[in-house]
Design an enzyme around this catalytic site. Structure first.
Site, mmCIF file in Angstrom:
data_model
loop_
_atom_site.group_PDB
_atom_site.id
_atom_site.type_symbol
_atom_site.label_atom_id
_atom_site.label_comp_id
_atom_site.label_asym_id
_atom_site.label_seq_id
_atom_site.Cartn_x
_atom_site.Cartn_y
_atom_site.Cartn_z
ATOM 1 N N ASN A 9 0.872 -1.179 0.000
ATOM 2 C CA ASN A 9 0.000 0.000 0.000
ATOM 3 C C ASN A 9 0.907 1.226 0.000
ATOM 4 O O ASN A 9 1.502 1.558 1.019
ATOM 5 C CB ASN A 9 -0.911 -0.021 1.238
ATOM 6 C CG ASN A 9 -1.738 1.253 1.358
ATOM 7 O OD1 ASN A 9 -1.770 2.079 0.435
ATOM 8 N ND2 ASN A 9 -2.405 1.421 2.481
ATOM 9 N N TRP A 10 0.989 1.843 -1.159
ATOM 10 C CA TRP A 10 1.904 2.990 -1.289
ATOM 11 C C TRP A 10 1.384 4.225 -0.558
ATOM 12 O O TRP A 10 2.121 5.194 -0.387
ATOM 13 C CB TRP A 10 2.110 3.336 -2.771
ATOM 14 C CG TRP A 10 2.886 2.322 -3.553
ATOM 15 C CD1 TRP A 10 3.487 1.184 -3.080
ATOM 16 C CD2 TRP A 10 3.160 2.361 -4.971
ATOM 17 N NE1 TRP A 10 4.117 0.515 -4.116
ATOM 18 C CE2 TRP A 10 3.929 1.218 -5.279
ATOM 19 C CE3 TRP A 10 2.824 3.244 -5.998
ATOM 20 C CZ2 TRP A 10 4.373 0.947 -6.578
ATOM 21 C CZ3 TRP A 10 3.261 2.968 -7.283
ATOM 22 C CH2 TRP A 10 4.032 1.832 -7.566
ATOM 23 N N LYS A 11 0.106 4.206 -0.203
ATOM 24 C CA LYS A 11 -0.525 5.392 0.412
ATOM 25 C C LYS A 11 -0.295 6.606 -0.496
ATOM 26 O O LYS A 11 -0.212 6.436 -1.708
ATOM 27 C CB LYS A 11 -0.013 5.592 1.843
ATOM 28 C CG LYS A 11 -0.166 4.302 2.670
ATOM 29 C CD LYS A 11 0.014 4.473 4.142
ATOM 30 C CE LYS A 11 -0.186 3.124 4.829
ATOM 31 N NZ LYS A 11 -0.162 3.203 6.285
ATOM 32 N N HIS A 96 -9.651 1.310 4.954
ATOM 33 C CA HIS A 96 -8.343 1.471 5.604
ATOM 34 C C HIS A 96 -8.510 2.407 6.803
ATOM 35 O O HIS A 96 -9.281 3.365 6.755
ATOM 36 C CB HIS A 96 -7.318 2.039 4.615
ATOM 37 C CG HIS A 96 -5.925 1.963 5.160
ATOM 38 N ND1 HIS A 96 -5.441 2.881 6.066
ATOM 39 C CD2 HIS A 96 -4.938 1.051 4.973
ATOM 40 C CE1 HIS A 96 -4.201 2.538 6.393
ATOM 41 N NE2 HIS A 96 -3.877 1.433 5.753
ATOM 42 N N GLU A 98 -6.862 4.753 7.875
ATOM 43 C CA GLU A 98 -6.631 6.178 7.599
ATOM 44 C C GLU A 98 -7.875 6.814 6.978
ATOM 45 O O GLU A 98 -8.140 8.003 7.196
ATOM 46 C CB GLU A 98 -5.383 6.340 6.708
ATOM 47 C CG GLU A 98 -4.116 6.064 7.516
ATOM 48 C CD GLU A 98 -2.957 5.460 6.739
ATOM 49 O OE1 GLU A 98 -2.961 5.502 5.490
ATOM 50 O OE2 GLU A 98 -2.040 4.932 7.395
ATOM 51 N N GLU A 167 -5.448 -4.854 10.482
ATOM 52 C CA GLU A 167 -4.395 -3.864 10.688
ATOM 53 C C GLU A 167 -4.660 -3.125 11.994
ATOM 54 O O GLU A 167 -5.431 -2.149 12.013
ATOM 55 C CB GLU A 167 -4.383 -2.851 9.542
ATOM 56 C CG GLU A 167 -4.105 -3.453 8.183
ATOM 57 C CD GLU A 167 -3.547 -2.411 7.216
ATOM 58 O OE1 GLU A 167 -2.407 -2.589 6.781
ATOM 59 O OE2 GLU A 167 -4.229 -1.428 6.923
ATOM 60 N N GLY A 173 2.476 2.256 10.766
ATOM 61 C CA GLY A 173 3.450 3.335 10.624
ATOM 62 C C GLY A 173 4.144 3.703 11.920
ATOM 63 O O GLY A 173 4.794 4.743 12.009
ATOM 64 N N SER A 211 3.323 -2.197 10.266
ATOM 65 C CA SER A 211 4.767 -2.289 10.475
ATOM 66 C C SER A 211 5.337 -3.659 10.123
ATOM 67 O O SER A 211 6.296 -4.121 10.753
ATOM 68 C CB SER A 211 5.140 -1.883 11.905
ATOM 69 O OG SER A 211 4.746 -0.543 12.151
ATOM 70 N N GLY A 232 2.818 -1.202 4.207
ATOM 71 C CA GLY A 232 2.899 0.224 3.895
ATOM 72 C C GLY A 232 4.332 0.633 3.603
ATOM 73 O O GLY A 232 4.859 0.416 2.506
ATOM 74 N N GLY A 233 4.982 1.208 4.583
ATOM 75 C CA GLY A 233 6.323 1.777 4.412
ATOM 76 C C GLY A 233 7.302 0.869 3.687
ATOM 77 O O GLY A 233 8.015 1.313 2.771
HETATM 78 P P1 13P Z 1 2.972 0.319 7.617
HETATM 79 O O1 13P Z 1 3.466 -0.973 7.026
HETATM 80 O O2 13P Z 1 3.726 1.520 7.117
HETATM 81 O O3 13P Z 1 2.851 0.257 9.100
HETATM 82 O O4 13P Z 1 1.481 0.527 7.054
HETATM 83 C C1 13P Z 1 0.590 -0.512 7.160
HETATM 84 C C2 13P Z 1 -0.618 -0.154 6.388
HETATM 85 O O5 13P Z 1 -1.372 0.730 6.766
HETATM 86 C C3 13P Z 1 -0.867 -0.872 5.141
HETATM 87 O O6 13P Z 1 -2.139 -0.609 4.658
#
Ligand code: 13P
Length: 249
Positions: A9-11, A96, A98, A167, A173, A211, A232-233
């Site tokens: 997930n590149w966000k 998600h 967010e 999640e 994050g 994470s 994510g990251g």
């Molecule tokens: P991180 O891997 O950066 O914690 O993000 C997880 C995430 O929200 C994937 O959708």
């Protein structure tokens, strides 16, 4: 047997140049060592055409990060499931944390988004998870069950077509990861909830996200009810993402 799924997930990150470099490196790595799992990347909407073009003919699937709850019409700024489908989108994230947090998406809206995706032939990756406050109050199970129940209720027998991503909000994050045991405990709860709704609960892939990285992926993915990861990251760095993919045995 179902394949595990590793989805990045590149966000809201990337640019035409950096996406191309990242995708070329990921595709190169996948060509050198064929993944034992399905792999997808969820790009921001303006880049879906780019991702579609660069991944054409490969086994890297295109994913989107959100979809409108509406079919079409006067909904400025929204992107419909039919539009995503035109860009070869195979998966779309819905709910998600967010979006739940910053865009006030609730359980019923998330369920409708999942329904829109399914109707367009796109697999929704339904994201859910508790906050730290909820975990500390002993509400983890109640929260994730409530979030999943809304999607089950609206989507009935189609539920076997979804992917679920657990999640925990406190792990996103933050560098804090649920331990494999903590994640497995919640996944087992979700699996038994799905078992009451479909005859084939084992067909449904339950991903862990929060994470996840090259160092902790293998232990998480070894759990019996963890069928993949939503990253994510670490999905923004090709070597890390490839190492997570390679940790799927
Ligand atoms: P991180 O891997 O950066 O914690 O993000 C997880 C995430 O929200 C994937 O959708």
């Amino acid at each position: 047997m179902k394949k595990k799924l590793i989805a990045g997930n590149w966000k809201m990150n990337g640019s035409l140049a950096s996406n191309e470099a990242l995708l070329r490196a990921v595709l190169d790595g996948m060509a050198q060592q064929a993944p034992a799992c399905d792999v997808a990347v969820a790009a921001p909407a303006p880049y879906l055409a780019q991702v579609q073009a660069l991944t054409a003919g490969s086994s890297l699937a295109v994913a989107a990060q959100d979809v409108s709850a509406h079919e079409a019409g006067a909904y400025t700024g929204e992107v419909s499931a039919a539009m995503l489908k035109e860009f070869s989108v195979r998966y779309v994230l819905v709910g998600h944390s967010e979006r739940r947090q910053y865009h006030h998406e609730n359980d019923s809206l998330v369920a409708i988004k999942a329904q829109r995706a399914l109707a367009a032939g796109i697999t929704p990756i339904v994201c859910l998870g508790e906050t730290m406050q909820e975990r500390e109050a002993g509400l983890t199970e109640a929260v994730v069950k409530r979030q999943l129940a809304a999607v089950i209720h609206l989507n009935g027998h189609c539920i076997s077509e979804i992917v679920v991503a657990y999640e925990p909000v406190w792990a996103i994050g933050t560098g804090l990861t649920a331990t494999p045991e903590q994640a497995q405990e919640v996944h087992a709860v979700l699996r038994s909830q799905l078992a009451a709704a479909t005859e084939q609960p084992d067909r449904i892939r339950l991903l862990y996200g929060g994470s996840m990285n090259a160092g902790n992926a293998a232990a998480l993915l070894a759990q019996p009810d963890i069928d993949g990861g939503l990253i994510g990251g670490a999905s923004l760095k090709a070597p890390d993402f490839l190492q997570i993919i390679a940790s799927v045995k």
